[in-house]
Design an enzyme around this catalytic site. Structure first.
Site, PDB file in Angstrom:
ATOM      1  N   GLY A  14       0.826  -1.205   0.000  1.00 11.41           N
ATOM      2  CA  GLY A  14       0.000   0.000   0.000  1.00 11.41           C
ATOM      3  C   GLY A  14       0.859   1.253   0.000  1.00 11.41           C
ATOM      4  O   GLY A  14       0.460   2.295   0.528  1.00 11.41           O
ATOM      5  N   ARG A  17       0.336   5.465  -2.129  1.00 12.76           N
ATOM      6  CA  ARG A  17      -0.224   6.757  -1.710  1.00 12.76           C
ATOM      7  C   ARG A  17      -0.432   6.773  -0.202  1.00 12.76           C
ATOM      8  O   ARG A  17      -0.187   5.781   0.471  1.00 12.76           O
ATOM      9  CB  ARG A  17      -1.546   7.064  -2.426  1.00 12.76           C
ATOM     10  N   TYR A 143     -14.288  -2.973   9.194  1.00 12.97           N
ATOM     11  CA  TYR A 143     -12.981  -2.322   9.392  1.00 12.97           C
ATOM     12  C   TYR A 143     -12.494  -2.510  10.833  1.00 12.97           C
ATOM     13  O   TYR A 143     -11.349  -2.905  11.071  1.00 12.97           O
ATOM     14  CB  TYR A 143     -13.117  -0.835   9.047  1.00 12.97           C
TER      15      TYR A 143
HETATM   16  N1  LIG Z   1      -6.028   7.584   7.068  1.00 12.54           N
HETATM   17  C1  LIG Z   1      -6.328   7.306   8.331  1.00 12.54           C
HETATM   18  O1  LIG Z   1      -6.892   8.132   9.067  1.00 12.54           O
HETATM   19  C2  LIG Z   1      -5.991   5.947   8.909  1.00 12.54           C
HETATM   20  C3  LIG Z   1      -6.209   5.753  10.286  1.00 12.54           C
HETATM   21  C4  LIG Z   1      -5.877   4.526  10.852  1.00 12.54           C
HETATM   22  C5  LIG Z   1      -5.350   3.512  10.070  1.00 12.54           C
HETATM   23  N2  LIG Z   1      -5.159   3.724   8.740  1.00 12.54           N
HETATM   24  C6  LIG Z   1      -4.608   2.615   7.961  1.00 12.54           C
HETATM   25  O2  LIG Z   1      -3.476   3.046   7.240  1.00 12.54           O
HETATM   26  C7  LIG Z   1      -3.314   2.235   6.084  1.00 12.54           C
HETATM   27  C8  LIG Z   1      -3.140   3.124   4.866  1.00 12.54           C
HETATM   28  O3  LIG Z   1      -4.314   3.898   4.729  1.00 12.54           O
HETATM   29  P1  LIG Z   1      -4.335   5.291   3.951  1.00 12.54           P
HETATM   30  O4  LIG Z   1      -5.146   6.212   4.754  1.00 12.54           O
HETATM   31  O5  LIG Z   1      -2.954   5.683   3.553  1.00 12.54           O
HETATM   32  O6  LIG Z   1      -5.215   4.874   2.672  1.00 12.54           O
HETATM   33  P2  LIG Z   1      -5.030   5.190   1.106  1.00 12.54           P
HETATM   34  O7  LIG Z   1      -6.309   4.768   0.474  1.00 12.54           O
HETATM   35  O8  LIG Z   1      -4.561   6.591   0.900  1.00 12.54           O
HETATM   36  O9  LIG Z   1      -3.855   4.201   0.655  1.00 12.54           O
HETATM   37  C9  LIG Z   1      -4.021   2.802   0.706  1.00 12.54           C
HETATM   38  C10 LIG Z   1      -3.096   2.145  -0.302  1.00 12.54           C
HETATM   39  O10 LIG Z   1      -3.251   0.718  -0.194  1.00 12.54           O
HETATM   40  C11 LIG Z   1      -3.417   0.158  -1.495  1.00 12.54           C
HETATM   41  N3  LIG Z   1      -4.245  -1.044  -1.408  1.00 12.54           N
HETATM   42  C12 LIG Z   1      -5.509  -1.131  -0.917  1.00 12.54           C
HETATM   43  N4  LIG Z   1      -5.951  -2.376  -1.018  1.00 12.54           N
HETATM   44  C13 LIG Z   1      -4.955  -3.116  -1.570  1.00 12.54           C
HETATM   45  C14 LIG Z   1      -4.821  -4.478  -1.918  1.00 12.54           C
HETATM   46  N5  LIG Z   1      -5.829  -5.341  -1.715  1.00 12.54           N
HETATM   47  N6  LIG Z   1      -3.663  -4.898  -2.462  1.00 12.54           N
HETATM   48  C15 LIG Z   1      -2.644  -4.027  -2.697  1.00 12.54           C
HETATM   49  N7  LIG Z   1      -2.713  -2.715  -2.395  1.00 12.54           N
HETATM   50  C16 LIG Z   1      -3.857  -2.269  -1.833  1.00 12.54           C
HETATM   51  C17 LIG Z   1      -4.117   1.260  -2.295  1.00 12.54           C
HETATM   52  O11 LIG Z   1      -3.959   1.075  -3.693  1.00 12.54           O
HETATM   53  C18 LIG Z   1      -3.424   2.508  -1.759  1.00 12.54           C
HETATM   54  O12 LIG Z   1      -2.241   2.806  -2.465  1.00 12.54           O
HETATM   55  C19 LIG Z   1      -4.549   1.339   6.024  1.00 12.54           C
HETATM   56  O13 LIG Z   1      -4.245   0.072   6.570  1.00 12.54           O
HETATM   57  C20 LIG Z   1      -5.546   2.063   6.896  1.00 12.54           C
HETATM   58  O14 LIG Z   1      -6.516   1.218   7.449  1.00 12.54           O
HETATM   59  C21 LIG Z   1      -5.462   4.914   8.131  1.00 12.54           C
END
Ligand SMILES: NC(=O)c1ccc[n+]([C@@H]2O[C@H](COP(=O)([O-])OP(=O)(O)OC[C@H]3O[C@@H](n4cnc5c(N)ncnc54)[C@H](O)[C@@H]3O)[C@@H](O)[C@H]2O)c1
Length: 259
Positions: A14, A17, A143
């Site tokens: 991931g 981005r 989630y």
């Molecule tokens: N943004 C927040 O507030 C937040 C809070 C707590 C936890 N998180 C966690 O942080 C992590 C990243 O989230 P983010 O906010 O950067 O999201 P985002 O959507 O900006 O980025 C997620 C990335 O993961 C990739 N991805 C998703 N599913 C995939 C798959 N099945 N196989 C390969 N690649 C895949 C997407 O293409 C993307 O590049 C996640 O695990 C999310 O649950 C985010």
């Protein structure tokens, strides 16, 4: 002691981005050679990393991607998705999609990393969990279940892999500005009310999570394994929130005390 990852190879799922891309940048700036495994192309083609397309919920896809990367010192199991629906309206598609990406995806990532690291008796793994590992935020049943489940993965992997010199830790981000949370950050009413609950009075930036990931991944955390580091501006420390109009004011995207 400085964060020095020279001669280390890191892999971030991931990483195209959001938080993952910020992790890629921080690890690369500390000297690591970084690989991104993602189902989408990197948002920033200039990111100092090599990209391999991969689907984390698919063992064969992930094995093929790992094979291209070679021996890895640091693995960040970060890929994740969120789907909103009330508990009673959470259908099989939402449940399956979220569980296969967030939980199966992290399980496969950590397992493939561990198999390879065990041979070399060294390695560091960081899992992106969430403050939702601990709470029951409404409309996020699937989630929340996955993020709580990641703590089971964290503890078991840390327990079994410690004897092989492999550390496994997690970060638990709060509300961080990425595509995942773009709707929330774009709504001034949501932001104002949400940030009342955060002692630091604002949302987090991806780099602030990436710094914590880099610390846990590095030798600076050499005696830390099985830990879940909450990075949330203090949100989980409060019960009834922090900010109100009697002593504070809200300016665009953060709360500050009145003079
Ligand atoms: N943004 C927040 O507030 C937040 C809070 C707590 C936890 N998180 C966690 O942080 C992590 C990243 O989230 P983010 O906010 O950067 O999201 P985002 O959507 O900006 O980025 C997620 C990335 O993961 C990739 N991805 C998703 N599913 C995939 C798959 N099945 N196989 C390969 N690649 C895949 C997407 O293409 C993307 O590049 C996640 O695990 C999310 O649950 C985010």
């Amino acid at each position: 002691m400085q964060l020095d990852l020279a001669n280390k190879t890191a892999l971030v799922t991931g990483g195209s981005r959001g938080i993952g891309l910020a992790v890629v940048r921080v690890l690369a700036s500390a000297g690591a050679h970084v690989w991104i495994i993602d189902r989408d192309e990197p948002e920033d083609p200039q990111a100092s990393a090599r990209f391999v397309r991969g689907e984390v919920s698919d063992r064969a896809s992930l094995e093929t991607a790992f094979a291209q990367c070679g021996p890895i010192d640091i693995v960040v199991a970060n890929a994740g998705i969120a789907r909103h629906a009330p508990f009673t309206e959470t259908d099989d598609t939402i449940w399956r999609d979220v569980l296969t990406t967030n939980l199966t995806g992290a399980f496969l990532t950590v397992q493939l990393a561990a198999r390879e690291m065990k041979r070399r008796r060294a390695g560091s793994i960081v899992i992106t969990a969430s403050t939702n590992s601990y709470d029951g935020e409404a409309d996020l049943t699937a989630y929340n279940v996955t993020k709580a489940g990641l703590l089971g993965l964290l503890h078991t992997a840390a327990n079994e892999l410690g004897p092989f010199g492999i550390r496994v830790n997690a970060v638990c981000p709060g509300f961080i500005r990425t595509r995942l949370t773009a709707d929330g950050f774009a709504n001034p009413d949501i932001v104002r009310e949400y940030f009342r609950q955060i002692p630091l009075g604002r949302g987090g930036e991806p780099e602030e999570i990436a710094n914590a990931v880099a610390f846990l991944a590095s030798g600076m955390a050499s005696y830390i394994t099985g830990a879940a580091l909450v990075v949330d501006g203090g949100q989980m420390a409060t019960k009834f929130g922090t900010w109100n109009e009697s002593s504070a004011q809200f300016n665009i995207d953060h709360w500050t005390l009145k003079e």
